[in-house]
Design a protein around this motif. Structure first.
Motif, PDB file in Angstrom:
ATOM      1  N   VAL A 100       0.849  -1.193   0.000  1.00  0.00           N
ATOM      2  CA  VAL A 100       0.000   0.000   0.000  1.00  0.00           C
ATOM      3  C   VAL A 100       0.881   1.237   0.000  1.00  0.00           C
ATOM      4  CG1 VAL A 100      -1.761   1.279   1.267  1.00  0.00           C
ATOM      5  CG2 VAL A 100      -1.849  -1.240   1.157  1.00  0.00           C
ATOM      6  N   ARG A 101       0.547   2.198  -0.832  1.00  0.00           N
ATOM      7  CA  ARG A 101       1.332   3.423  -0.953  1.00  0.00           C
ATOM      8  C   ARG A 101       0.456   4.647  -0.699  1.00  0.00           C
ATOM      9  NH1 ARG A 101       4.102   2.301  -6.846  1.00  0.00           N
ATOM     10  NH2 ARG A 101       4.958   0.214  -6.404  1.00  0.00           N
ATOM     11  N   VAL A 102       1.128   5.713  -0.272  1.00  0.00           N
ATOM     12  CA  VAL A 102       0.424   6.982  -0.137  1.00  0.00           C
ATOM     13  C   VAL A 102      -0.079   7.403  -1.513  1.00  0.00           C
ATOM     14  CG1 VAL A 102       0.684   9.428   0.399  1.00  0.00           C
ATOM     15  CG2 VAL A 102       1.762   7.715   1.861  1.00  0.00           C
ATOM     16  N   GLY A 103      -1.340   7.798  -1.587  1.00  0.00           N
ATOM     17  CA  GLY A 103      -1.932   8.219  -2.853  1.00  0.00           C
ATOM     18  C   GLY A 103      -2.806   7.162  -3.484  1.00  0.00           C
ATOM     19  N   ASP A 104      -2.765   5.883  -2.967  1.00  0.00           N
ATOM     20  CA  ASP A 104      -3.643   4.841  -3.503  1.00  0.00           C
ATOM     21  C   ASP A 104      -5.099   5.207  -3.197  1.00  0.00           C
ATOM     22  OD1 ASP A 104      -1.504   3.434  -4.435  1.00  0.00           O
ATOM     23  OD2 ASP A 104      -1.461   1.992  -2.759  1.00  0.00           O
ATOM     24  N   ARG A 105      -6.038   4.819  -4.086  1.00  0.00           N
ATOM     25  CA  ARG A 105      -7.463   5.075  -3.885  1.00  0.00           C
ATOM     26  C   ARG A 105      -8.022   4.107  -2.826  1.00  0.00           C
ATOM     27  NH1 ARG A 105      -8.037  10.079  -5.447  1.00  0.00           N
ATOM     28  NH2 ARG A 105      -7.108  10.425  -7.513  1.00  0.00           N
ATOM     29  N   ALA A 106      -8.988   4.592  -2.002  1.00  0.00           N
ATOM     30  CA  ALA A 106      -9.557   3.774  -0.912  1.00  0.00           C
ATOM     31  C   ALA A 106     -11.075   3.915  -0.932  1.00  0.00           C
ATOM     32  CB  ALA A 106      -8.984   4.211   0.432  1.00  0.00           C
ATOM     33  N   ARG A 107     -11.728   3.295  -1.944  1.00  0.00           N
ATOM     34  CA  ARG A 107     -13.195   3.455  -2.072  1.00  0.00           C
ATOM     35  C   ARG A 107     -13.912   2.622  -1.012  1.00  0.00           C
ATOM     36  NH1 ARG A 107     -12.023  -0.207  -6.232  1.00  0.00           N
ATOM     37  NH2 ARG A 107     -13.383  -2.071  -6.288  1.00  0.00           N
ATOM     38  N   ILE A 108     -15.052   3.161  -0.559  1.00  0.00           N
ATOM     39  CA  ILE A 108     -15.842   2.520   0.505  1.00  0.00           C
ATOM     40  C   ILE A 108     -16.830   1.548  -0.124  1.00  0.00           C
ATOM     41  CG2 ILE A 108     -17.549   2.932   2.326  1.00  0.00           C
ATOM     42  CD1 ILE A 108     -16.184   5.651   2.763  1.00  0.00           C
ATOM     43  N   THR A 109     -16.905   0.328   0.452  1.00  0.00           N
ATOM     44  CA  THR A 109     -17.848  -0.678  -0.080  1.00  0.00           C
ATOM     45  C   THR A 109     -19.007  -0.965   0.880  1.00  0.00           C
ATOM     46  OG1 THR A 109     -16.475  -2.466   0.827  1.00  0.00           O
ATOM     47  CG2 THR A 109     -16.045  -1.788  -1.458  1.00  0.00           C
ATOM     48  N   SER A 110     -18.783  -0.734   2.194  1.00  0.00           N
ATOM     49  CA  SER A 110     -19.889  -0.990   3.140  1.00  0.00           C
ATOM     50  C   SER A 110     -19.684  -0.163   4.395  1.00  0.00           C
ATOM     51  CB  SER A 110     -19.964  -2.476   3.499  1.00  0.00           C
ATOM     52  OG  SER A 110     -18.812  -2.874   4.230  1.00  0.00           O
ATOM     53  N   ILE A 111     -20.838   0.184   5.042  1.00  0.00           N
ATOM     54  CA  ILE A 111     -20.832   0.936   6.293  1.00  0.00           C
ATOM     55  C   ILE A 111     -21.548   0.072   7.338  1.00  0.00           C
ATOM     56  CG2 ILE A 111     -21.649   3.038   7.434  1.00  0.00           C
ATOM     57  CD1 ILE A 111     -21.486   4.442   4.766  1.00  0.00           C
ATOM     58  N   PRO A 112     -21.105   0.040   8.584  1.00  0.00           N
ATOM     59  CA  PRO A 112     -21.715  -0.834   9.616  1.00  0.00           C
ATOM     60  C   PRO A 112     -23.201  -0.599   9.775  1.00  0.00           C
ATOM     61  CG  PRO A 112     -19.638   0.079  10.384  1.00  0.00           C
ATOM     62  CD  PRO A 112     -19.952   0.766   9.090  1.00  0.00           C
ATOM     63  N   ASP A 113     -23.917  -1.642  10.285  1.00  0.00           N
ATOM     64  CA  ASP A 113     -25.367  -1.588  10.449  1.00  0.00           C
ATOM     65  C   ASP A 113     -25.806  -0.499  11.392  1.00  0.00           C
ATOM     66  OD1 ASP A 113     -25.583  -3.683   8.730  1.00  0.00           O
ATOM     67  OD2 ASP A 113     -25.714  -5.223  10.334  1.00  0.00           O
ATOM     68  N   GLU A 114     -24.969  -0.040  12.311  1.00  0.00           N
ATOM     69  CA  GLU A 114     -25.385   0.948  13.292  1.00  0.00           C
ATOM     70  C   GLU A 114     -25.761   2.268  12.654  1.00  0.00           C
ATOM     71  OE1 GLU A 114     -22.195   1.732  15.944  1.00  0.00           O
ATOM     72  OE2 GLU A 114     -20.796   2.290  14.355  1.00  0.00           O
ATOM     73  N   THR A 115     -25.504   2.378  11.370  1.00  0.00           N
ATOM     74  CA  THR A 115     -25.884   3.611  10.669  1.00  0.00           C
ATOM     75  C   THR A 115     -27.247   3.480  10.035  1.00  0.00           C
ATOM     76  OG1 THR A 115     -24.858   2.864   8.628  1.00  0.00           O
ATOM     77  CG2 THR A 115     -23.487   4.107  10.183  1.00  0.00           C
ATOM     78  N   ALA A 116     -27.909   2.324  10.251  1.00  0.00           N
ATOM     79  CA  ALA A 116     -29.193   2.111   9.571  1.00  0.00           C
ATOM     80  C   ALA A 116     -30.214   3.142   9.975  1.00  0.00           C
ATOM     81  CB  ALA A 116     -29.722   0.696   9.891  1.00  0.00           C
ATOM     82  N   SER A 117     -30.242   3.472  11.279  1.00  0.00           N
ATOM     83  CA  SER A 117     -31.213   4.462  11.730  1.00  0.00           C
ATOM     84  C   SER A 117     -30.979   5.783  11.062  1.00  0.00           C
ATOM     85  CB  SER A 117     -31.153   4.606  13.257  1.00  0.00           C
ATOM     86  OG  SER A 117     -29.854   5.043  13.629  1.00  0.00           O
ATOM     87  N   LYS A 118     -29.719   6.063  10.772  1.00  0.00           N
ATOM     88  CA  LYS A 118     -29.413   7.317  10.072  1.00  0.00           C
ATOM     89  C   LYS A 118     -29.989   7.261   8.681  1.00  0.00           C
ATOM     90  CE  LYS A 118     -26.708   8.997  13.342  1.00  0.00           C
ATOM     91  NZ  LYS A 118     -26.934  10.273  14.019  1.00  0.00           N
ATOM     92  N   LYS A 119     -29.876   5.993   8.067  1.00  0.00           N
ATOM     93  CA  LYS A 119     -30.388   5.883   6.709  1.00  0.00           C
ATOM     94  C   LYS A 119     -31.906   5.998   6.713  1.00  0.00           C
ATOM     95  CE  LYS A 119     -26.688   2.845   5.121  1.00  0.00           C
ATOM     96  NZ  LYS A 119     -26.352   1.501   4.611  1.00  0.00           N
ATOM     97  N   GLY A 120     -32.545   5.453   7.817  1.00  0.00           N
ATOM     98  CA  GLY A 120     -33.994   5.495   7.869  1.00  0.00           C
ATOM     99  C   GLY A 120     -34.502   6.906   7.923  1.00  0.00           C
ATOM    100  N   SER A 121     -33.699   7.786   8.470  1.00  0.00           N
ATOM    101  CA  SER A 121     -34.157   9.165   8.585  1.00  0.00           C
ATOM    102  C   SER A 121     -33.549  10.044   7.501  1.00  0.00           C
ATOM    103  CB  SER A 121     -33.775   9.717   9.958  1.00  0.00           C
ATOM    104  OG  SER A 121     -32.368   9.661  10.113  1.00  0.00           O
ATOM    105  N   LYS A 122     -33.130   9.366   6.417  1.00  0.00           N
ATOM    106  CA  LYS A 122     -32.463  10.087   5.333  1.00  0.00           C
ATOM    107  C   LYS A 122     -33.308  11.219   4.794  1.00  0.00           C
ATOM    108  CE  LYS A 122     -30.584   9.286   0.723  1.00  0.00           C
ATOM    109  NZ  LYS A 122     -30.278   8.281  -0.300  1.00  0.00           N
TER     110      LYS A 122
END
Length: 697
Positions: A100-122
Motif C-alpha cells: 500500500v502506498r500513499v496516494g492509492d485510492r480507498a473506495r468505501i464498499t460498506s458501512i456498519p449496520d449501526e448507521t441504519a437508523s441514520k439511513k432510515g431518517s435520510k
C-alpha cells in the motif's frame, strides 16, 4: 415605526440563532448519507495506515473498502478508529508483490449496520437541512420576497489541482508550483479573493492559504528529505481535490549543466577589438530533467577572468561574463550540485595596429642570385601578435639613382604574427640589380583581409627598412666538412657540418655578413639565415660561413654514397665532389680480413690482423663502428681499440711466451664480428661475421 423595525430585526436574529444551533445536529446526519468523495491513502507507516476521510464525512468504525491503484484492486481494508479528517485502517488480502502506498485510492464498499437508523431518517435529515437553509434565507431577507436582502455569495462548484512538475528530488530545496483552479456553478472562474487552503502529506507547502486571481490560487511545494508521493490537497467552499508529486531520492547522477558562450570568440582586452566580452550561460536540470529553480552555479576558466558564481533564475539558468587580457583558447567550467559542464571561448588578438620589418642580412651582392630574408611582425594595439592569416603585401623602392632595384615576394600571410618574404638582387626581368639602397615596404591593408581575420581601421605600413645591394670582389672559396663520413645511405637525419672559407683578391677574409649560398646533390642542406628553392644561405663571420648537411637515406640504387656540395659567393662558385660520404651498412662481400703470417710458432708466435669494413658502394663504414675479434688459440688484442677509423681496425694474435707451456699446436680460427647498427639487409640486421684460419706449429 422604529419599534416595528426593531422587532423585525430581533425576530430575524432569533431565527438565525435557532438555525445555527440546529445545523451541527442536522449536517453530520446528512453527511453520513452523502457522497464522501474519493478517499485516498495518506499514510502507510507500519500500524499507522490512514485514509483521508473521518467523522466529518460520516465514517464509522467497521467501515470497509478496497484499495486500488491504476484501476486495479490490490487490498481490502477496515476502519478501526475514526478521527476528524482521517481514519485508521487495517489492511487484508494484499495482492502478491504489492504494498500500500500513499496516494492509492480507498473506495468505501460498506458501512456498519449501526448507521441504519441514520439511513432510515435520510429523507427527514435532508428535509431538515433544506428547511433550515430556507429559513436562514427568509430570515436574512426579512421574510418578504425581493425586499431588504442581499444576493447570495458565489460558491465553489469544481476545483482542479495541478503541479508544475510531476517529480522533484527529495533534497530539501527543490520546488514545484501548485495551482488550484476553481470554477463556480456556471463553469466560470470563481470571484477574485476566494480563499483556498493548501496541504501536503510530504514536504512543505506555502502559503497554507491563498486567494484566487482569475479563478486560480497558487502555492509552492518544497521537498523535504523524505522520499515518497506527496498528496497535495486544495480546499475551498467545502470542495477539495488533490494532485500527486513524486519526491525521489537525491543524487548528483543525472543532473546536467549545459554551458554556452555568446559569442564563442572574442578579442583580447585592450586590443581595440569590437567584442572583448562573452556572456556565459549555464542551464541546470535536476535528475528528472526538470529545470532547476534555485541554487548557485560556480564558474572557473583556464584562461582570462570570469565572475565566479551566479544564482539560478526561475528558468533554470545562471549567467556570468568572461573576458581575457591574453589570447588563447579558454575552457570554462560550470558546477552545480555535483554536476559540471564546459564550453570554450577563443580569445583572439585585436586588429593590426603596427608592423615592423627586419632584413637578414642587411646587405646582398649584386649577382642576380643573392637574397635576404624579410620578416614583418604585425601587432595589435596591446602588442599581441595579430590573428594568423593576416595578409601582408611587400614592395621594393629603389634609391633615387635606381640602385637596389631588386624583386621581393609580393604577399605573405602571418603565422604567430609574422609574415616572411625574400628580396633578390635581380630585376623583374631577371637582370642583375644595380648597386644601391633598396627600401622594403610592408603593408597591412584595411580591405581584402580573409573572412574572420580582423582588419585595421586604416591601412598600416612600414617603409623604413633598407637593404644594401653591393658589388663584391670575391677571389676564392674553400670547402670542408666534419665529419667527412656519416651513416646516411640508409639512415635519416645524421648531420655533417659544412664550412666555406671565403677570401677576397688579397686573400683576406671577406667582410662579416657576406652572404654565401650552399647547395648539395644529395641529402638536405640548411644555412643559418634562410633558403630559396634548393639554395640555402649563411653569412660570414671572420670569412667563414657554415651550413648543415643532413642525410635523407637515398638508398644504394644509382647512388655511390658520395655527396657533392657547392658554395657560391658573389661571382665565385666552388663545387667539391664527394665532400661527404653517406655510408651504409657493412657488406660481407666488401669486408676483408688480412692475417700475416698464418702459421705461428707455439712459443713466441705473432701475427698481424687487419680488418677492412666497407659498405655496398665500397665506401668505408662510418667511423666508430665496433669490430671485435676472438681466437680459438693464443691471445688476440685490438691495437687501437675496437672502434673503426676509415673502416679499419687492427689486431695482434700471439702464442705463449712460456716454453714450458706452449700454445696447443694445430689449426686455429679467428672470428671477426662487425656491428651493423641493426639495419643490415644482408644479415637481417645482425652483425657481419668473418672467420680466418691459421696454424700453430
Amino acid at each position: 415605526m422604529g419599534e416595528i423595525i426593531q422587532n423585525r430585526f430581533s425576530g430575524r436574529l432569533s431565527i438565525v440563532l435557532i438555525i445555527a444551533m440546529l445545523l451541527p445536529i442536522a449536517i453530520p446526519a446528512h453527511a453520513a448519507d452523502s457522497d464522501v468523495g474519493s478517499p485516498i491513502v495518506i499514510s502507510n507507516l507500519p500500524g499507522e495506515c490512514k485514509i483521508s476521510v473521518g467523522n466529518s464525512e460520516g465514517i464509522r468504525i467497521g467501515t470497509r473498502g478496497i484499495i486500488s491503484r491504476d484501476g486495479l484492486d490490490i487490498a481490502k481494508y477496515e476502519v478501526t478508529k475514526v478521527e476528524w479528517g482521517y481514519s485508521r485502517v487495517t489492511i487484508s488480502d494484499l495482492a502478491a508483490g504489492e504494498s500500500v502506498r500513499v496516494g492509492d485510492r480507498a473506495r468505501i464498499t460498506s458501512i456498519p449496520d449501526e448507521t441504519a437508523s441514520k439511513k432510515g431518517s435520510k429523507g427527514s435529515s435532508k428535509a431538515l437541512v433544506a428547511l433550515l437553509a430556507v429559513g436562514a434565507i427568509i430570515a436574512l431577507a426579512g421574510g418578504h420576497g425581493g425586499h431588504g436582502g442581499a444576493s447570495a455569495a458565489t460558491t465553489s462548484s469544481s476545483i482542479t489541482v495541478s503541479s508544475q512538475k510531476s517529480s522533484i528530488p527529495a533534497d530539501g530545496s527543490s520546488t514545484t508550483v501548485i495551482n488550484a483552479t476553481i470554477d463556480d456553478a456556471h463553469g466560470t472562474p470563481i470571484a477574485d479573493g476566494t480563499t483556498v487552503t493548501f496541504s501536503s502529506t510530504l514536504g512543505t507547502i506555502l502559503p497554507a492559504q491563498a486567494t484566487t486571481t482569475g479563478g486560480v490560487a497558487t502555492a509552492t511545494l518544497t521537498a523535504g528529505s523524505t522520499t515518497g508521493t506527496a498528496t497535495v490537497t486544495a480546499t475551498s467552499g467545502g470542495k477539495s481535490n488533490t494532485t500527486h508529486v513524486s519526491l525521489v531520492a537525491e543524487t548528483s547522477v543525472g543532473r546536467t549543466v549545459d554551458v554556452a558562450a555568446g559569442p564563442a570568440s572574442i578579442q583580447v582586452l585592450g586590443s581595440g577589438g569590437a567584442q572583448t566580452q562573452s556572456t556565459i550561460t549555464a542551464t541546470c536540470r535536476d535528475t528528472l530533467n526538470n529545470l532547476a529553480n534555485g541554487g548557485t552555479v560556480t564558474f572557473e576558466t583556464s584562461l582570462g577572468s570570469i565572475v565566479g558564481s551566479a544564482t539560478i533564475n526561475a528558468s533554470g539558468v545562471a549567467t556570468t561574463t568572461f573576458s581575457s587580457n591574453v589570447t588563447g583558447d579558454a575552457t570554462i567550467t560550470a558546477s552545480w550540485s555535483g554536476a559540471t559542464g564546459t564550453t570554450h571561448v577563443t580569445v583572439t588578438p585585436g586588429p593590426p595596429h603596427a608592423v615592423t620589418v627586419q632584413c637578414t642580412p642587411s646587405a646582398i651582392q649584386c649577382d642576380g642570385n643573392s637574397f635576404a630574408t624579410i620578416k614583418a611582425t604585425v601587432l595589435d594595439i596591446a602588442g599581441n601578435p595579430v590573428a594568423d592569416g593576416t595578409i601582408v603585401t611587400f614592395a621594393v623602392q629603389p634609391d633615387i639613382n635606381g640602385g637596389g632595384n631588386g624583386t621581393i615576394t609580393p604577399t605573405a600571410q602571418t603565422i604567430n604574427g609574422v609574415a616572411n618574404a625574400l628580396i633578390f638582387s635581380k630585376t623583374g626581368a631577371g637582370a642583375v640589380s644595380t648597386p644601391g639602397t633598396a627600401t622594403v615596404v610592408a603593408q597591412v591593408s584595411s580591405t581584402g583581409q580573409p573572412a574572420g581575420v580582423p582588419a585595421p581601421a586604416v591601412t598600416v605600413d612600414n617603409h623604413t627598412t633598407q637593404v644594401q645591394f653591393i658589388s663584391l670582389d670575391v677571389a676564392e672559396i674553400h670547402l670542408g666538412a666534419n665529419p667527412l663520413n656519416i651513416r646516411g645511405l640508409d639512415v635519416v637525419n645524421n648531420t655533417s657540418a659544412v664550412v666555406a672559407l671565403v677570401y677576397d683578391a688579397q686573400h683576406n677574409p671577406v667582410a662579416d655578413g657576406t652572404a654565401v649560398y650552399f647547395t648539395s646533390d644529395h641529402g638536405m642542406i640548411f644555412g643559418d639565415t634562410g633558403s630559396a628553392g634548393n639554395v640555402t644561405m649563411s653569412v660570414t663571420k671572420n670569412g667563414k660561413a657554415t651550413a648543415s648537411l643532413v642525410t635523407d637515406a637515398p638508398g644504394p640504387i644509382g647512388f655511390n654514397g658520395l655527396v657533392s656540395v657547392t658554395a657560391t659567393c658573389g661571382a665565385v662558385s666552388l663545387t667539391e665532389p664527394g665532400l661527404v660520404i653517406f655510408s651504409g651498412w657493412p657488406s660481407l662481400p666488401h669486408c676483408t680480413v688480412d692475417m700475416n703470417p698464418t702459421i705461428l710458432s707455439s712459443v713466441g708466435g705473432q701475427a698481424s690482423i687487419v680488418v677492412t669494413a666497407l659498405d655496398v658502394n665500397n665506401n668505408p663504414i662510418v667511423d666508430g663502428t665496433q669490430i671485435k675479434a676472438v681466437s680459438s688459440k693464443g691471445a688476440i688484442t685490438a691495437n687501437n681499440g675496437n672502434s673503426s677509423s676509415g673502416g679499419v681496425v687492427t689486431f695482434t694474435l700471439t702464442t705463449s711466451t712460456d716454453a714450458t707451456s706452449p700454445t696447443e699446436t694445430g689449426a686455429g680460427i679467428v672470428t671477426i664480428t662487425i656491428e651493423s647498427g641493426g639495419l643490415n639487409p644482408e644479415t637481417g640486421g645482425g652483425p657481419v661475421v668473418i672467420q680466418k684460419n691459421f696454424t700453430v706449429n
